[in-house]
Design an enzyme around this catalytic site. Structure first.
Site, PDB file in Angstrom:
ATOM      1  CE  LYS A   1      36.392  40.749  46.294  1.00  0.00           C
ATOM      2  NZ  LYS A   1      37.785  40.921  45.886  1.00  0.00           N
TER       3      LYS A   1
ATOM      4  CD  GLU B   1      39.408  39.376  48.754  1.00  0.00           C
ATOM      5  OE1 GLU B   1      38.247  39.400  49.195  1.00  0.00           O
ATOM      6  OE2 GLU B   1      39.747  39.978  47.704  1.00  0.00           O
TER       7      GLU B   1
ATOM      8  N   GLY C   1      41.345  42.736  42.313  1.00  0.00           N
ATOM      9  CA  GLY C   1      41.353  44.095  42.856  1.00  0.00           C
ATOM     10  C   GLY C   1      42.568  44.913  42.450  1.00  0.00           C
TER      11      GLY C   1
ATOM     12  CD  GLU D   1      37.768  35.186  42.051  1.00  0.00           C
ATOM     13  OE1 GLU D   1      37.175  36.149  41.563  1.00  0.00           O
ATOM     14  OE2 GLU D   1      37.839  34.985  43.285  1.00  0.00           O
TER      15      GLU D   1
ATOM     16  CG  ASN E   1      33.016  38.305  46.278  1.00  0.00           C
ATOM     17  OD1 ASN E   1      32.394  38.553  47.313  1.00  0.00           O
ATOM     18  ND2 ASN E   1      34.262  37.882  46.277  1.00  0.00           N
TER      19      ASN E   1
ATOM     20  CB  SER F   1      40.929  43.332  37.417  1.00  0.00           C
ATOM     21  OG  SER F   1      41.557  43.599  38.650  1.00  0.00           O
TER      22      SER F   1
ATOM     23  CG  HIS G   1      37.427  35.190  47.447  1.00  0.00           C
ATOM     24  ND1 HIS G   1      38.472  36.011  47.782  1.00  0.00           N
ATOM     25  CD2 HIS G   1      36.899  35.696  46.315  1.00  0.00           C
ATOM     26  CE1 HIS G   1      38.566  36.985  46.884  1.00  0.00           C
ATOM     27  NE2 HIS G   1      37.619  36.820  45.979  1.00  0.00           N
TER      28      HIS G   1
HETATM   29  P1  PGA Z   1      37.725  42.089  41.551  1.00  0.00           P
HETATM   30  O1  PGA Z   1      37.445  40.887  42.564  1.00  0.00           O
HETATM   31  O2  PGA Z   1      36.737  41.937  40.410  1.00  0.00           O
HETATM   32  O3  PGA Z   1      37.491  43.331  42.349  1.00  0.00           O
HETATM   33  O4  PGA Z   1      39.142  41.942  41.087  1.00  0.00           O
HETATM   34  C1  PGA Z   1      37.104  39.620  42.084  1.00  0.00           C
HETATM   35  C2  PGA Z   1      36.947  38.676  43.247  1.00  0.00           C
HETATM   36  O5  PGA Z   1      37.715  38.764  44.218  1.00  0.00           O
HETATM   37  O6  PGA Z   1      36.063  37.803  43.231  1.00  0.00           O
END
Ligand code: PGA
Length: 251
Positions: free
Chosen positions: A11, A98, A174, A168, A9, A214, A96
């Protein structure tokens, strides 16, 4: 047998030129490799058509990170599921955290987006997961179940069978914190049992449930070795080919 999948992803990262370079490099690294999992990259909308035309989409699937909750028409700035499909992409990341947190995406909206994605031949990678307070207070099982029930459980068994889930935990995205392998297995098994209770054991056994938050080269193998963890949705570590390839190689 359900599929193992490692999905990136990206982003809101990479200009078109940078994204094409990343996709091209990944394509070269994976060409001829013996892969034990499917590989998908989730790029910004504007990259989709160029990336899909540049890479071998039989080796690397292409995902959008969102699509509209409307079919077409006067919705300035939106991108429909049909438009995503027309680029050569075959997946769409939906729900997601976010998008839920920063763009107010509700269960009802995500239900519509999922239906439109399926109607247009896209595979939704549907994200679920709790925030830290919900983890700490122990309500996370109910939260995750509610996210699945509210957006997905009106689907037919046939349509549900086309969905990939990504668990997630928001506190792990993140942050450099990951769920432990035991925490991931516990909730993934719960998610699979929730699916089995609604659609039956065979649909549940066929559903790929990815872990995200992460996930990186050093923890992927331990996470993926859990019986109910079928791969990962990878943010930060998907932005460098060496890091992403190391996660793919965890299978
Ligand atoms: P990350 O993000 O691996 O940077 O923690 C995962 C995601 O949001 O899909």
């Amino acid at each position: 047998m359900r599929k193992n999948i490692v999905a990136g992803n990206w982003k809101m990262n990479k200009t078109l030129q940078e994204g094409l370079a990343l996709a091209t490099e990944l394509n070269e690294v994976l060409a001829g490799a013996e892969l034990k999992c499917d590989v998908v990259i989730g790029t910004p909308f504007i990259h989709l058509a160029s990336v899909a035309a540049t890479i071998d989409t039989k080796v690397i699937g292409v995902a959008a990170q969102n699509c509209a909750n409307k079919e077409s028409g006067a919705y300035t700035g939106e991108i429909s599921a049909a438009m995503v499909k027309s680029t050569g992409a075959n997946y769409v990341i939906l729900g997601h955290s976010e998008r839920r947190a920063y763009y107010g995406e509700t269960a009802e909206l995500l239900k519509t987006k999922t239906e439109l994605a399926l109607a247009n031949g896209l595979t939704p990678i549907f994200c679920i997961g709790e925030v830290l307070e919900e983890r700490e207070s122990g309500v996370f099982f109910d939260v995750v179940k509610g996210q699945i029930v509210d957006s997905l459980f009106d689907l037919s068994a046939e349509d549900f069978g086309k969905i990939v889930l990504a668990y997630e935990p928001v506190w792990a995205i993140g942050t450099g914190k990951t769920a432990s392998a035991a925490q991931a297995q516990e909730i993934h098994a719960f998610i699979r049992a929730t699916i089995a209770a609604k659609y039956g054991e065979s649909v549940a056994q066929e559903t790929s449930i990815l872990y995200g938050g992460s996930c990186n080269a050093s923890n992927a193998q331990e996470l993926f070795s859990n019986p109910d963890v079928d791969g990962g949705l990878i943010g930060g570590a998907a932005l460098k080919v060496a890091d992403f390839k190391a996660i793919i190689d965890a299978f």
